[in-house]
Design an enzyme around this catalytic site. Structure first.
Site, mmCIF file in Angstrom:
data_model
loop_
_atom_site.group_PDB
_atom_site.id
_atom_site.type_symbol
_atom_site.label_atom_id
_atom_site.label_comp_id
_atom_site.label_asym_id
_atom_site.label_seq_id
_atom_site.Cartn_x
_atom_site.Cartn_y
_atom_site.Cartn_z
ATOM 1 C CD GLU A 249 0.032 1.269 2.980
ATOM 2 O OE1 GLU A 249 -0.451 2.305 2.623
ATOM 3 O OE2 GLU A 249 0.998 1.307 4.148
ATOM 4 C CG LEU B 109 11.530 19.749 -2.933
ATOM 5 C CD1 LEU B 109 11.591 20.563 -4.034
ATOM 6 C CD2 LEU B 109 12.675 19.215 -2.223
ATOM 7 C CB ALA C 105 12.480 22.961 5.123
ATOM 8 N N GLY C 106 11.112 21.438 7.517
ATOM 9 C CA GLY C 106 10.345 21.758 8.952
ATOM 10 C C GLY C 106 11.045 20.835 9.861
ATOM 11 N N GLY D 2 7.443 12.424 10.488
ATOM 12 C CA GLY D 2 7.046 11.170 11.533
ATOM 13 C C GLY D 2 5.914 10.117 11.079
ATOM 14 C CB CYS E 182 5.030 5.038 6.576
ATOM 15 S SG CYS E 182 3.404 3.942 6.386
ATOM 16 C CE LYS F 3 -0.447 12.530 6.905
ATOM 17 N NZ LYS F 3 -0.382 12.034 5.326
#
Ligand code: UDX
Length: 447
Positions: free
Chosen positions: A144, A245, A247-248, A252, A255, A315
């Site tokens: 998946e 792309l 950035a941060g 997490g 997966c 997220k």
């Protein structure tokens, strides 16, 4: 019209439920076998135990085609194709824990004319090992590629479908391909080990892209460039592409951390040191802590300071806290003597047990009240709508670290808030010099 192929699914976790609901949506009868009776009970009542957009609607709309059961016999009674969607979490050694897969294989046994279709992410070689163990059972690898938050759409409109099988099991691979045909995606038919590797390599590549842009951001911080501009310029090259792309605070979730680790260990166990992947993982671990350095530019000590975390989930659009940057950050802030208060629109329930020292607020504004520092950890859309003038008044020291480069730096700074981001040292700073190329649109507009 001929009846559609019935399907069996083992495991009513996130992958299993999305797979079952989506196949039901395209007209298949699906028997879902789950060992936790409470979960089966709640699913029968139409209650969905995870936060995934569209999933509850899909399950309720297709309830007549979805059967939830704890009994393996009910599953083995009908379908030829049995999708295995059980968890394969990392063990202490970093290898994948295959005990749930093993249990599923034993329970299925080797009934005639049936196929096990592996959806769970497993180390390369697992399929061949299962074939040796259960030679009478056909085996297909069909990994998946779903993203949390958009899993239903990802399932129904896939970029590609990967189907791996050995020659003896062609019939089963054909049957799986038939299932996916109405979705209209390119199908990659290949051997078992390559299918397993496609999944691990895809996730490792995406993780590499994120760690790469995070390192570019860290250099941008040093040299005065803006990583969002850099990414925009890079992404227009189709060989690079604009996605992944951002950035941060690092990646997490369920997966990327697990699969990068699993591939690293798989390579290591086979005698190969996967140097690049080791760095990708290390960069990500360090990235989760970068906020600390941003804060210490402005505050000598965090002892007794109040820090507000905006967002906790790994997220937006999920309540998943697995490997979330907020966990690392909250622990570091606590270790430095700060008191941490947080708000997340959906992840506070799951987060409470993992972050017992963190005070949970009822809203973003409540979390910001009296805070010395705010850190945006998860880019929930509602955080972009905050009234920054009001935020500035409520905070005791208006300092905001935007860990996802998500907010409008001009709006935040104009409200009198000190704004820090990742790889954008002068974002929103109106005094920063903007160089405009002669003849460019911006220069014309300035005239
Ligand atoms: C991922 C893969 O995308 C999916 O194909 C696979 O099946 C499972 O793993 P998921 O974990 O749901 O899906 O999340 P994704 O949206 O890919 O984001 C993963 C992490 O990377 C998040 O923590 C996110 O914040 C981070 N990320 C993503 C970045 O830091 N920058 C980016 O540009 C993209």
């Amino acid at each position: 019209m001929s009846e559609k192929e019935p399907i069996g699914v083992i495991g009513a976790g996130w992958v299993g439920l999305v797979t079952a609901a989506c196949f039901a949506e395209v007209g298949h009868r699906v028997v879902v076998r789950e060992i936790v009776p409470e979960k089966v009970e709640s699913l029968r009542r139409g209650e969905v135990p995870i936060h995934e957009p569209q999933l509850p609607e899909l399950i309720s709309r297709n309830s007549e085609r979805l059967l939830f059961t704890t009994e393996m016999d009910e599953l083995l009674d009908g379908p030829r194709l049995i999708f295995v969607c059980v968890q394969t979490p990392p063990t202490y050694s970093g290898d994948a824990d295959l005990s749930a897969v093993q249990r599923a294989v034993e329970e299925i046994g080797e009934p005639d004319g049936r196929a096990l279709v592996m959806k769970s992410t497993v180390p390369v070689g697992t399929g061949r090992a299962i074939q040796r163990e259960a030679p009478g059972l056909a085996y297909v690898s069909c990994p998946e590629f779903l993203k949390e938050g958009t899993a239903v759409k990802d399932f129904l409109e896939p970029d590609r479908v990967v189907i791996g099988a050995e020659a003896d099991d062609e019939w089963a691979a054909d049957a799986v391909e038939d299932l996916y045909r109405p979705l209209g995606a390119p199908v990659v038919r290949t051997d078992l080990s390559s299918a397993e590797m496609i999944k691990l390599a895809s996730n490792a590549y995406l993780a590499t892209k994120i760690s790469f842009i995070n390192e570019i951001a860290n250099v941008c911080d040093e040299v005065g460039a803006d990583v969002t501009e850099v990414a925009r310029g890079m992404g227009l090259d189709p060989r690079i592409g604009s996605r992944f792309l951002n950035a941060g605070l690092g990646f997490g979730g369920s997966c990327f951390p697990k699969d990068t680790q699993a591939l690293k260990i798989l390579a290591g166990n086979s005698g190969y040191h996967f140097q690049l992947l080791n760095s990708v993982i290390e960069v990500n671990d360090l990235q989760k802590r970068r906020v600390m350095a941003k804060i210490s530019k402005h505050l000598d000590s965090l002892v007794g300071k109040r820090v507000a975390l905006l967002g906790l989930a790994f997220k937006p659009d999920t309540d998943d806290m697995r490997e979330a940057s907020s966990l690392v950050l909250a622990a570091r802030l606590d270790g430095e003597g700060a008191s941490v208060v947080a708000f997340d629109p959906v992840a506070q329930g799951p987060a409470r047990a993992l972050l017992p020292a963190v005070e949970m607020a009822g809203s973003a504004m409540e979390a910001l009240e009296g805070a010395d520092v705010a850190v945006l950890v998860t880019e929930w859309p509602e955080f972009a709508e905050l009234d920054w003038a009001d935020v500035a008044k409520r905070m005791s020291r208006p300092l905001l670290v935007d860990g996802r480069n998500f907010l409008d730096p001009v709006a935040v700074r104009d409200a009198g808030i000190t704004y820090e981001a990742i790889g954008r040292p002068s974002a929103g700073d109106r005094s920063a010099v903007v160089r405009v190329a002669p003849g460019s649109e911006a220069e014309d507009a300035d005239r």
